[in-house]
Scaffold this active site. Sequence first.
Site, PDB file in Angstrom:
ATOM      1  N   ASP A  66      23.128  39.738  24.983  1.00 54.68           N
ATOM      2  CA  ASP A  66      23.785  39.322  26.217  1.00 54.68           C
ATOM      3  C   ASP A  66      24.910  38.381  25.810  1.00 54.68           C
ATOM      4  O   ASP A  66      24.671  37.240  25.400  1.00 54.68           O
ATOM      5  CB  ASP A  66      22.793  38.617  27.134  1.00 54.68           C
ATOM      6  CG  ASP A  66      23.426  38.128  28.435  1.00 54.68           C
ATOM      7  OD1 ASP A  66      24.661  38.238  28.585  1.00 54.68           O
ATOM      8  OD2 ASP A  66      22.687  37.627  29.296  1.00 54.68           O
ATOM      9  N   SER A 145      43.700  45.016  25.845  1.00 57.15           N
ATOM     10  CA  SER A 145      44.279  45.914  26.843  1.00 57.15           C
ATOM     11  C   SER A 145      45.787  45.751  26.851  1.00 57.15           C
ATOM     12  O   SER A 145      46.304  44.663  26.581  1.00 57.15           O
ATOM     13  CB  SER A 145      43.715  45.578  28.227  1.00 57.15           C
ATOM     14  OG  SER A 145      44.407  46.285  29.237  1.00 57.15           O
ATOM     15  N   TYR A 158      42.052  40.357  35.531  1.00 55.48           N
ATOM     16  CA  TYR A 158      41.693  41.085  34.313  1.00 55.48           C
ATOM     17  C   TYR A 158      42.750  40.864  33.235  1.00 55.48           C
ATOM     18  O   TYR A 158      42.424  40.586  32.065  1.00 55.48           O
ATOM     19  CB  TYR A 158      41.556  42.568  34.629  1.00 55.48           C
ATOM     20  CG  TYR A 158      41.309  43.452  33.440  1.00 55.48           C
ATOM     21  CD1 TYR A 158      40.072  43.478  32.810  1.00 55.48           C
ATOM     22  CD2 TYR A 158      42.313  44.299  32.957  1.00 55.48           C
ATOM     23  CE1 TYR A 158      39.836  44.308  31.714  1.00 55.48           C
ATOM     24  CE2 TYR A 158      42.090  45.127  31.875  1.00 55.48           C
ATOM     25  CZ  TYR A 158      40.850  45.134  31.260  1.00 55.48           C
ATOM     26  OH  TYR A 158      40.633  45.952  30.178  1.00 55.48           O
ATOM     27  N   LYS A 162      42.383  39.222  29.401  1.00 57.21           N
ATOM     28  CA  LYS A 162      42.729  39.934  28.173  1.00 57.21           C
ATOM     29  C   LYS A 162      43.860  39.231  27.424  1.00 57.21           C
ATOM     30  O   LYS A 162      43.919  39.271  26.181  1.00 57.21           O
ATOM     31  CB  LYS A 162      43.117  41.384  28.490  1.00 57.21           C
ATOM     32  CG  LYS A 162      41.945  42.257  28.906  1.00 57.21           C
ATOM     33  CD  LYS A 162      40.895  42.357  27.806  1.00 57.21           C
ATOM     34  CE  LYS A 162      39.780  43.329  28.153  1.00 57.21           C
ATOM     35  NZ  LYS A 162      38.767  43.444  27.073  1.00 57.21           N
TER      36      LYS A 162
END
Length: 293
Positions: A66, A145, A158, A162
Amino acid sequence: MSDIRVVLVTGASTGFGRLTAESLARRGHRVFAGLRDVTGRNRKAAAELTALASAEGVDLRVVELDITDQASADRAVGAAVEAAGRIDVIVNNAGGIFVGPVEPFTAEEVRRQFDVNVLGALRVNRAALPQLREQGSGALIQIGSVAARVTVPFSGLYAASKAALAALTEAWHDELAPFGVESVILDAASYPTNIGVNATMPADQDRLAPYGSAFGGYVAAISGRAEETIGDPREVSDAVVRLVETPEGKRPRRTVIAPPAQHRAVEALNRAADDAAVAVAADMGVTAFTAPR
């Protein structure tokens, strides 16, 4: 192959992580597939990976991991080192995506996005780095990304996460080079994996409402474009495999996997950023502390 690598892949239940773990194992590497909740939500994935290893006779082991828990990261890395005697590559693949205009996201939702995409990699690398520095070799491979370089509307949260991951990768690249440890990042475009299917929307519907029309149009445009240009996620996992198998000291700091137009645009930004980094480091008088670009 003779040069067998010991690799820990995070987020290996589905998508890029699953493809990468299976491909590396089939190529003869010793792979530890990190999955969270292996007796619960990922029980099926864990069983499938274990069955594949048995059926194909490959060295692929599932480890509970995790990435939002430092103790879990420590245990997963420790299990790999105990079993294999070393660890050569960390593939920080686990991640998630929060989609929507920035305003409706609460601070708690922002924290969750960064906890997975940024702090997750930091925790796993923190667990592995003492071993890698002691070995004097190894690599941290972050799955980034193109959004880290080019932010489009409704993906700001997001993209910010990144971009933060990319900045950490750059810092690790310079700081770890004296120890023989590489830090690199693979910037991928959008591909059909579960990350999109499992995207999280803002919980605050009142704040989201004013953006409804524009956001709906955005989703429709993205969906329609994806049907025309849909790519194979194996392009990304194959690129990760190549990075894993690249000789020590030869891995490119950035790798872009994207459709041609996006690839050209992001590579141009990367070259400009490299030139800027060299110029700024020289002007600050800290070039001696940076690694070759």
